[in-house]
Write a protein that holds these residues in place. Structure first.
Motif, PDB file in Angstrom:
ATOM      1  N   TYR A  99       0.826  -1.205   0.000  1.00 24.49           N
ATOM      2  CA  TYR A  99       0.000   0.000   0.000  1.00 24.49           C
ATOM      3  C   TYR A  99       0.860   1.255   0.000  1.00 24.49           C
ATOM      4  O   TYR A  99       0.509   2.264  -0.626  1.00 24.49           O
ATOM      5  CB  TYR A  99      -0.937   0.008   1.210  1.00 24.49           C
ATOM      6  N   LEU A 100       1.977   1.202   0.694  1.00 20.43           N
ATOM      7  CA  LEU A 100       2.898   2.332   0.718  1.00 20.43           C
ATOM      8  C   LEU A 100       3.402   2.649  -0.691  1.00 20.43           C
ATOM      9  O   LEU A 100       3.326   3.793  -1.159  1.00 20.43           O
ATOM     10  CB  LEU A 100       4.080   2.022   1.639  1.00 20.43           C
ATOM     11  N   GLN A 101       3.902   1.643  -1.365  1.00 20.22           N
ATOM     12  CA  GLN A 101       4.472   1.865  -2.687  1.00 20.22           C
ATOM     13  C   GLN A 101       3.393   2.206  -3.721  1.00 20.22           C
ATOM     14  O   GLN A 101       3.627   3.017  -4.619  1.00 20.22           O
ATOM     15  CB  GLN A 101       5.270   0.639  -3.112  1.00 20.22           C
ATOM     16  N   GLN A 102       2.218   1.621  -3.564  1.00 21.28           N
ATOM     17  CA  GLN A 102       1.119   1.951  -4.461  1.00 21.28           C
ATOM     18  C   GLN A 102       0.708   3.414  -4.308  1.00 21.28           C
ATOM     19  O   GLN A 102       0.465   4.117  -5.294  1.00 21.28           O
ATOM     20  CB  GLN A 102      -0.088   1.050  -4.168  1.00 21.28           C
ATOM     21  N   ALA A 103       0.637   3.880  -3.056  1.00 19.54           N
ATOM     22  CA  ALA A 103       0.221   5.261  -2.801  1.00 19.54           C
ATOM     23  C   ALA A 103       1.168   6.262  -3.437  1.00 19.54           C
ATOM     24  O   ALA A 103       0.737   7.299  -3.973  1.00 19.54           O
ATOM     25  CB  ALA A 103       0.113   5.512  -1.298  1.00 19.54           C
ATOM     26  N   PHE A 104       2.460   5.965  -3.408  1.00 24.08           N
ATOM     27  CA  PHE A 104       3.448   6.916  -3.905  1.00 24.08           C
ATOM     28  C   PHE A 104       3.510   6.988  -5.432  1.00 24.08           C
ATOM     29  O   PHE A 104       4.245   7.807  -5.976  1.00 24.08           O
ATOM     30  CB  PHE A 104       4.828   6.594  -3.332  1.00 24.08           C
TER      31      PHE A 104
END
Length: 318
Positions: A99-104
């Protein structure tokens, strides 16, 4: 010798063909919108995909403690900066990382919060590897989506349009209290953090640093999930990685949780009255500590004010 070369070439051609097939199938099977009707999983957490590009100031990751304790609309109303909670039930750290990498991809949050309960959730190395494969080849994650697929999925690209008025927060107004208010008895003991979990937190902290975001560990109030041994374990982790740590379970004066009224399941999770108290303190803390902007008068954020009206009706405050 020639037979060996031929076999090697054949193997390479086969692998390239397999990869191409997986890429094509992943494009087809990937949900084309972030709504359940399109086959999207965890639609509340994935509501961030529909948010305007570079509009989220604070990203929250974690399990049910995160989406039960932090209500972004309370923070928006009082402080004016934007928060989104990408929390899911029983979230593993490899999912938090995803989710972190998707958000960025489309967002540049200034602050990233990881709710610490997930740090103590055991996960297998094989499951973490499978998750990485699913992130690259969506067909493995969404292989059951054939039931809802349409002809347009063969050629159309993803266009995420749905947004969540609650911004990832899940509202519960049930009251089921507990008398346990002395769950944070001091001790010198520390709860062990498994090596794989430690590594994921370290990798997430590095990712945030490289992308210009402050990474913070936050323990939201829970008499069932938290204790001083876990607190000490997170302190060691935070010190080793040189990242801030906030434990709300030790903030009885600042966040006046009443465990007879502010929990929906005997101290496991907060209800709405508890979430309001946590979010009020957290919003004020983040605003001062990280000088976050106030967008409430900005026309570019008018949809947040519109969402606030619907949110207040949804929680019975209108």
């Amino acid at each position: 010798m020639k037979n060996g070369i031929k076999k090697a070439v054949a193997s390479i051609v086969f692998m390239l063909g397999l990869v191409c097939l997986l890429v094509i199938l992943s494009y087809i099977f990937l949900p084309k919108n972030n709504m359940k009707a399109f086959g999207m999983e965890d639609v509340t957490a994935n509501g961030i995909l529909g948010e305007k590009e570079n509009s989220i100031d604070v990203l929250v990751l974690g399990d049910s403690e995160s989406y039960s304790s932090i209500t972004p609309m309370q923070i928006w109303e009082e402080q004016g900066f934007t928060t989104y909670v990408c929390g899911t039930p029983g979230q593993y750290l490899y999912q938090s990382d995803s989710y972190l990498q998707q958000a960025f991809i489309n967002q540049k949050p200034k602050v990233v919060i990881l709710e610490t309960n997930a740090i103590y959730r055991k996960m297998s190395f094989n499951a973490s590897i499978l998750n990485r494969i699913e992130n690259v080849f969506a067909v493995f994650k969404y292989h059951n989506r054939w039931k809802s697929m349409q002809l347009g999925d063969l050629t159309s690209s993803a266009d995420y349009t749905w947004t969540d008025d609650f911004k990832g927060y899940q509202y519960y107004n049930t009251v089921d209290g507990t008398a346990n208010s002395d769950y944070m008895a001091p001790t010198d003991k520390s709860k062990l953090i498994h090596g794989l979990n430690w590594q994921y937190v370290s990798d997430m902290a590095d990712f945030c640093e490289k992308n210009g975001a402050q990474f913070i560990l936050v323990s939201t109030p829970s008499t069932v999930n938290w204790n001083y041994e876990r607190h000490n374990g997170i302190v060691q982790l935070a010190n080793a990685l040189d990242i801030p740590y906030v434990d709300m379970n030790l903030m009885k004066n600042e966040i006046t949780i009443d465990w007879t009224k502010d929990t929906r399941d005997k101290g496991d999770h907060l209800n709405h009255s508890g979430a309001v108290k946590v979010s009020r303190w957290l919003g004020n803390y983040l605003k001062k500590a990280y000088n976050l902007p106030d967008h409430r008068q900005d026309d570019g954020y008018s949809k947040w004010n519109e969402a606030l009206t619907r949110y207040k009706k949804g929680v019975g405050e209108a």
